[in-house]
Design an enzyme around this catalytic site. Structure first.
Site, PDB file in Angstrom:
ATOM      1  N   GLU A   1       0.842  -1.154   0.071  1.00 15.38           N
ATOM      2  CA  GLU A   1      -0.187  -0.004  -0.165  1.00 15.38           C
ATOM      3  C   GLU A   1       0.982   1.318  -0.080  1.00 15.38           C
ATOM      4  O   GLU A   1       0.437   2.244  -0.262  1.00 15.38           O
ATOM      5  CB  GLU A   1      -0.863  -0.019   1.155  1.00 15.38           C
ATOM      6  CG  GLU A   1      -1.989  -0.973   1.203  1.00 15.38           C
ATOM      7  CD  GLU A   1      -2.622  -1.430   2.076  1.00 15.38           C
ATOM      8  OE1 GLU A   1      -3.842  -1.931   2.113  1.00 15.38           O
ATOM      9  OE2 GLU A   1      -2.222  -1.239   3.332  1.00 15.38           O
TER      10      GLU A   1
ATOM     11  N   GLY B   1     -12.620  -4.621   2.695  1.00 13.67           N
ATOM     12  CA  GLY B   1     -13.708  -5.268   2.198  1.00 13.67           C
ATOM     13  C   GLY B   1     -14.937  -4.583   1.994  1.00 13.67           C
ATOM     14  O   GLY B   1     -15.367  -4.121   2.812  1.00 13.67           O
TER      15      GLY B   1
ATOM     16  N   MET C   1      -9.174  -2.971   9.239  1.00 17.15           N
ATOM     17  CA  MET C   1      -8.612  -3.056  10.583  1.00 17.15           C
ATOM     18  C   MET C   1      -7.799  -1.993  11.200  1.00 17.15           C
ATOM     19  O   MET C   1      -7.337  -2.449  12.172  1.00 17.15           O
ATOM     20  CB  MET C   1      -7.594  -4.577  10.262  1.00 17.15           C
ATOM     21  CG  MET C   1      -8.483  -5.682   9.918  1.00 17.15           C
ATOM     22  SD  MET C   1      -7.787  -7.028   9.523  1.00 17.15           S
ATOM     23  CE  MET C   1      -7.243  -7.679  11.342  1.00 17.15           C
ATOM     24  N   GLU C   2      -7.879  -0.941  10.776  1.00 14.29           N
ATOM     25  CA  GLU C   2      -7.118  -0.044  11.073  1.00 14.29           C
ATOM     26  C   GLU C   2      -7.732   1.676  11.381  1.00 14.29           C
ATOM     27  O   GLU C   2      -7.608   2.468  12.099  1.00 14.29           O
ATOM     28  CB  GLU C   2      -5.744   0.379  10.381  1.00 14.29           C
ATOM     29  CG  GLU C   2      -4.835  -0.773  10.502  1.00 14.29           C
ATOM     30  CD  GLU C   2      -5.546  -1.964   9.419  1.00 14.29           C
ATOM     31  OE1 GLU C   2      -5.917  -1.437   8.268  1.00 14.29           O
ATOM     32  OE2 GLU C   2      -4.712  -3.113   9.427  1.00 14.29           O
TER      33      GLU C   2
ATOM     34  N   ASP D   1     -12.173  -7.058  -2.060  1.00  9.99           N
ATOM     35  CA  ASP D   1     -12.965  -8.059  -1.714  1.00  9.99           C
ATOM     36  C   ASP D   1     -14.402  -7.513  -0.879  1.00  9.99           C
ATOM     37  O   ASP D   1     -14.464  -6.581  -0.602  1.00  9.99           O
ATOM     38  CB  ASP D   1     -12.498  -9.284  -0.627  1.00  9.99           C
ATOM     39  CG  ASP D   1     -11.966  -8.560   0.745  1.00  9.99           C
ATOM     40  OD1 ASP D   1     -11.044  -8.192   0.860  1.00  9.99           O
ATOM     41  OD2 ASP D   1     -13.192  -8.309   1.320  1.00  9.99           O
TER      42      ASP D   1
HETATM   43  N1  ADE Z   1      -9.187  -5.614   4.457  1.00 11.22           N
HETATM   44  C1  ADE Z   1      -9.468  -6.208   3.026  1.00 11.22           C
HETATM   45  N2  ADE Z   1     -10.628  -6.931   3.169  1.00 11.22           N
HETATM   46  C2  ADE Z   1     -10.780  -7.050   4.603  1.00 11.22           C
HETATM   47  C3  ADE Z   1     -11.880  -7.740   5.072  1.00 11.22           C
HETATM   48  N3  ADE Z   1     -12.918  -8.510   4.484  1.00 11.22           N
HETATM   49  N4  ADE Z   1     -12.026  -7.550   6.490  1.00 11.22           N
HETATM   50  C4  ADE Z   1     -11.282  -6.908   7.177  1.00 11.22           C
HETATM   51  N5  ADE Z   1     -10.052  -6.089   6.577  1.00 11.22           N
HETATM   52  C5  ADE Z   1      -9.869  -6.350   5.119  1.00 11.22           C
END
Ligand code: ADE
Length: 232
Positions: free
Chosen positions: A11, A76, A171-172, A195
């Site tokens: 990234e 996601g 997650m951040e 995703d």
């Molecule tokens: N980062 C990218 N895809 C994710 C997901 N499905 N859950 C949490 N963090 C992500």
């Protein structure tokens, strides 16, 4: 000074490749890269995965003079219209894995803190403007749901959508938002969708992450020209 954080090497390596007057500042667990990108003095760093790493990295950045913070990376998709490659610009961030309901706090609320941390309007406007220049992708302005979990199920997506009205899961972002908010430092989170956080999320993530990380990076580059002319 403008700080740019990414969770992983993929990234930020695209940004580091173009950094001039590059110098490294090393702290326990984190390396900050100071330099100039497109004429703008910046601090760029890989913050690591998860909320603890993000909070720690943001704190180092603030101590080194960061006055605006951009978090860039992948997520996601939760919003039903989002597809792989699309872009989310944060309206605000919440921590979906915080649960203090036993003491009567709503799900996602850290006692004594804001229920959600709003992004800066100037940074948001610059990010949205720049995101719309990335061709062929859908741009959504929405809530970022952060937690120390990789979401990979239909139920997980459904929960984030119905409970929090989240646009995407990562997650951040909320950890960066919480630290910046305490310091009164403006921030924005920009995520491209790797995703759709359902049962194929792990496969899609591995397949598309390096590709879509380019979209978030394109948005950051687009923002630099806009921010260069604004007071920090
Ligand atoms: N980062 C990218 N895809 C994710 C997901 N499905 N859950 C949490 N963090 C992500």
């Amino acid at each position: 000074m403008l700080a740019i954080i990414g969770a992983m090497d993929e990234e930020i390596e695209l940004l580091l490749a173009d950094l001039t007057a590059h110098e490294q500042l090393t702290f326990p667990g984190v390396t900050l890269h100071r330099g100039v990108l497109d004429g703008v003095p910046v601090l760029v760093t890989r913050g690591g995965i998860g909320k603890v790493n993000a909070a720690m990295t943001t704190t180092y950045l603030l101590t080194q003079g960061a006055t605006r913070v951009i978090f860039t990376g992948v997520a996601g998709g939760v919003h039903p219209e989002l597809r792989v490659g699309d872009i989310v610009v944060s309206t605000d961030c919440i921590q979906h894995d915080v649960d203090v309901r036993a003491l009567d706090y709503p799900l996602g609320t850290v006692p004594g803190e804001l229920p959600a941390w709003p992004a800066d309007e100037v940074l948001r406007a610059a990010a949205l403007d720049a995101a719309r220049e990335v061709g062929g992708v859908h741009v959504v302005s929405g809530r970022i749901a952060s937690g120390d979990q990789f979401i990979a199920s239909r139920e997980g997506v459904q929960r984030l959508w119905t409970t929090f009205g989240a646009a995407c899961a990562e997650m951040e972002g909320a950890a960066v938002a919480q630290v910046c908010s305490k310091a009164g430092v403006p921030f924005v989170v920009i995520r491209s969708v790797s995703d759709t956080a359902d049962h194929d999320a792990n496969v899609d993530y591995r397949t598309f992450m390096p590709l879509v990380a380019r979209h978030a990076k394109q948005v950051v580059r687009g923002m630099l020209s806009r921010l260069a002319s604004m007071p920090a």
